[in-house]
Scaffold this motif. Structure first.
Motif, short mmCIF file in Angstrom:
data_model
loop_
_atom_site.label_atom_id
_atom_site.label_comp_id
_atom_site.label_asym_id
_atom_site.label_seq_id
_atom_site.Cartn_x
_atom_site.Cartn_y
_atom_site.Cartn_z
N UNK A 192 0.83 -1.23 0.00
CA UNK A 192 0.00 0.00 0.00
C UNK A 192 0.85 1.26 0.00
N UNK A 193 2.00 1.18 0.70
CA UNK A 193 2.86 2.37 0.79
C UNK A 193 3.45 2.74 -0.57
N UNK A 215 -4.79 4.95 -6.56
CA UNK A 215 -4.43 3.74 -7.31
C UNK A 215 -4.52 2.53 -6.39
N UNK A 216 -4.41 1.32 -6.99
CA UNK A 216 -4.69 0.13 -6.21
C UNK A 216 -3.55 -0.89 -6.23
N UNK A 240 -5.22 1.27 -11.89
CA UNK A 240 -6.51 1.99 -11.77
C UNK A 240 -7.62 0.98 -11.49
N UNK A 241 -7.63 -0.09 -12.28
CA UNK A 241 -8.74 -1.06 -12.15
C UNK A 241 -8.51 -2.11 -11.06
N UNK A 242 -7.26 -2.21 -10.58
CA UNK A 242 -6.95 -3.21 -9.55
C UNK A 242 -7.02 -4.63 -10.07
N UNK A 264 2.88 -6.80 -6.96
CA UNK A 264 1.49 -6.42 -6.63
C UNK A 264 1.26 -4.93 -6.73
N UNK A 265 2.31 -4.16 -7.02
CA UNK A 265 2.10 -2.74 -7.25
C UNK A 265 2.89 -2.31 -8.49
N UNK A 266 2.51 -1.15 -9.02
CA UNK A 266 3.20 -0.63 -10.20
C UNK A 266 4.49 0.04 -9.73
#
Ligand code: URA
Length: 298
Positions: free
Chosen positions: A106-107, A113-114, A139-141, A173-175
Motif C-alpha cells: 500500500x505504501x 491507485x490500487x 486503476x482497475x486493480x 502487486x504494485x506498479x
C-alpha cells in the motif's frame, strides 16, 4: 520538463533493452523535443529521425531488473504468508485480503491507485504470470487489463479458452514507481528491482499453492527472472519455449504480449504461439489444424 525528458530517456532505454531497434519520431515531435531541450538548457542537437526496422527480431537480451534504488531501503524482507485452513475460495479470499492490506504494498501505491492481486478461475489448469501492473491495472486493480492485457485475452481466446478459464497473476502487486511522479501522473513503467520482486514473490507462491494449477506460463524476461532466479539466464532466448519448473509446477517461458504490440509481425506472433501450442499440448487441450497453422503465413 527535465523530469519528462528523463522519463522519455528511461522509456527509450527500456525499449532498447527489450529488443526494440528503432522508434519512429515525427518531425513535429522532434521539433517539440528540440524546443523542450533548448528551454531546459540542454543542447539542441539535430537528431535524425529513424524508421522502424522492418522484420521484428526476437528481443536479444533480458531487460535487466532496475538496479537497487534509494527506494529499496523501504522494502522490508519478504513477508511470511500464512494460509488459513478452509476450502479453496476461503483460502484465496484470505490471501487476497492479506495482499490488499499489506502495508508495504500500500505504501508504494499512489493516491487513488490500487494494489493488484491475481484474477481468474481458482480451479484453473493454466496460470499466466506477468511482471507488474501498469497504468490501467493500478486503476482497475486487476492484472492485464491494459493494451498488453487485451492482447493476452485474445491469445487465451486463440487457445480456445476464455480469460475466466485461466488464472492471471503478476510477480509484483504494485506498479513500480518512477521517482518524481508520486502523487501525479506516472508516464511509463520501469522493471521492478530484485528486492521488490523478492518482496512480492511469496504472495505469488501462495496463489500457486491455493489455485494449484497444472502448469505456469511466465510472460517475458522479468517474470521469467523472478521465477527462475536472478542471473539464471542472460537472454530470454536461452529459456523461452522450453519447460522449466517453479514451485513444483511445469513452467513455460514465453514473450510478454507487449513484445507483440511493439513487433506486430506474423513472425513474432508465431514464436509466442508455438510456446502456447506446447502449453495446450501439456494441458491436453484440443488443438485443431487451424490452430496449429496460426501465423504461419508470411
Ligand atoms: N504487464 C504485466 O506484466 N502485467 C500486467 O498486469 C500488465 C502489464
Amino acid at each position: 520538463m527535465r523530469t519528462a525528458l528523463n522519463v522519455l530517456a528511461a522509456e527509450l532505454k527500456r525499449l532498447k533493452a527489450s529488443g526494440v531497434k528503432a522508434v519512429t519520431v515525427s518531425d513535429e515531435s522532434l521539433g517539440a523535443l528540440r524546443r523542450a531541450l533548448a528551454k531546459s538548457g540542454g543542447e539542441s542537437r539535430p537528431a535524425p529521425a529513424t524508421v522502424s526496422a522492418g522484420a521484428a527480431s526476437p528481443p536479444p537480451a533480458v531487460r535487466p531488473a532496475a538496479a537497487p534504488r534509494a527506494g529499496d531501503a523501504t522494502i522490508p524482507p519478504p513477508p511470511a504468508v500464512h494460509l488459513p485452513a478452509g476450502d479453496k475460495p476461503a483460502r484465496w479470499a484470505a490471501l487476497r485480503d492479506q495482499v490488499l492490506g499489506d502495508m508495504t504494498c500500500r505504501a508504494h501505491v499512489r493516491a487513488g491507485k490500487q494494489v493488484v492481486f491475481g484474477v481468474g478461475s481458482i480451479d484453473a489448469q493454466i496460470m499466466f504470470v506477468g511482471e507488474a501492473p501498469g497504468a490501467e491495472e493500478e486503476i482497475q486493480g486487476e492484472p492485464f487489463v491494459g493494451p498488453a492485457g487485451q492482447l493476452l485475452t485474445r491469445m487465451i481466446g486463440g487457445m480456445g479458452l476464455q480469460r475466466s478459464d485461466v488464472y492471471i497473476g503478476n510477480i509484483m502487486n504494485w506498479r513500480p514507481e518512477i521517482p518524481g511522479s508520486s502523487g501525479g501522473v506516472q508516464y511509463g513503467n520501469r522493471p521492478p528491482t530484485e528486492q521488490e520482486m523478492a518482496y512480492c514473490l511469496p504472495y505469488l507462491k501462495a496463489q500457486i499453492e491455493v489455485v494449484n494449477p497444472l502448469l505456469l506460463v511466465a510472460l517475458g524476461a522479468t517474470a521469467a527472472q523472478g521465477l527462475l532466479g536472478f542471473g539464471s539466464f542472460r537472454a530470454l532466448g536461452e529459456v523461452r519455449g522450453r519447460w522449466h519448473e517453479f514451485a513444483g509446477k511445469p513452467l513455460m517461458v514465453t514473450y510478454h504480449p507487449s513484445y507483440i504490440l511493439r513487433n506486430p509481425t506474423n513472425r513474432s506472433k508465431r514464436l509466442i504461439w508455438e510456446d502456447l501450442l506446447k502449453v495446450m499440448e501439456r494441458a491436453a487441450l484440443p488443438i485443431t489444424e487451424k490452430q496449429r497453422g496460426y501465423f504461419l503465413e508470411k
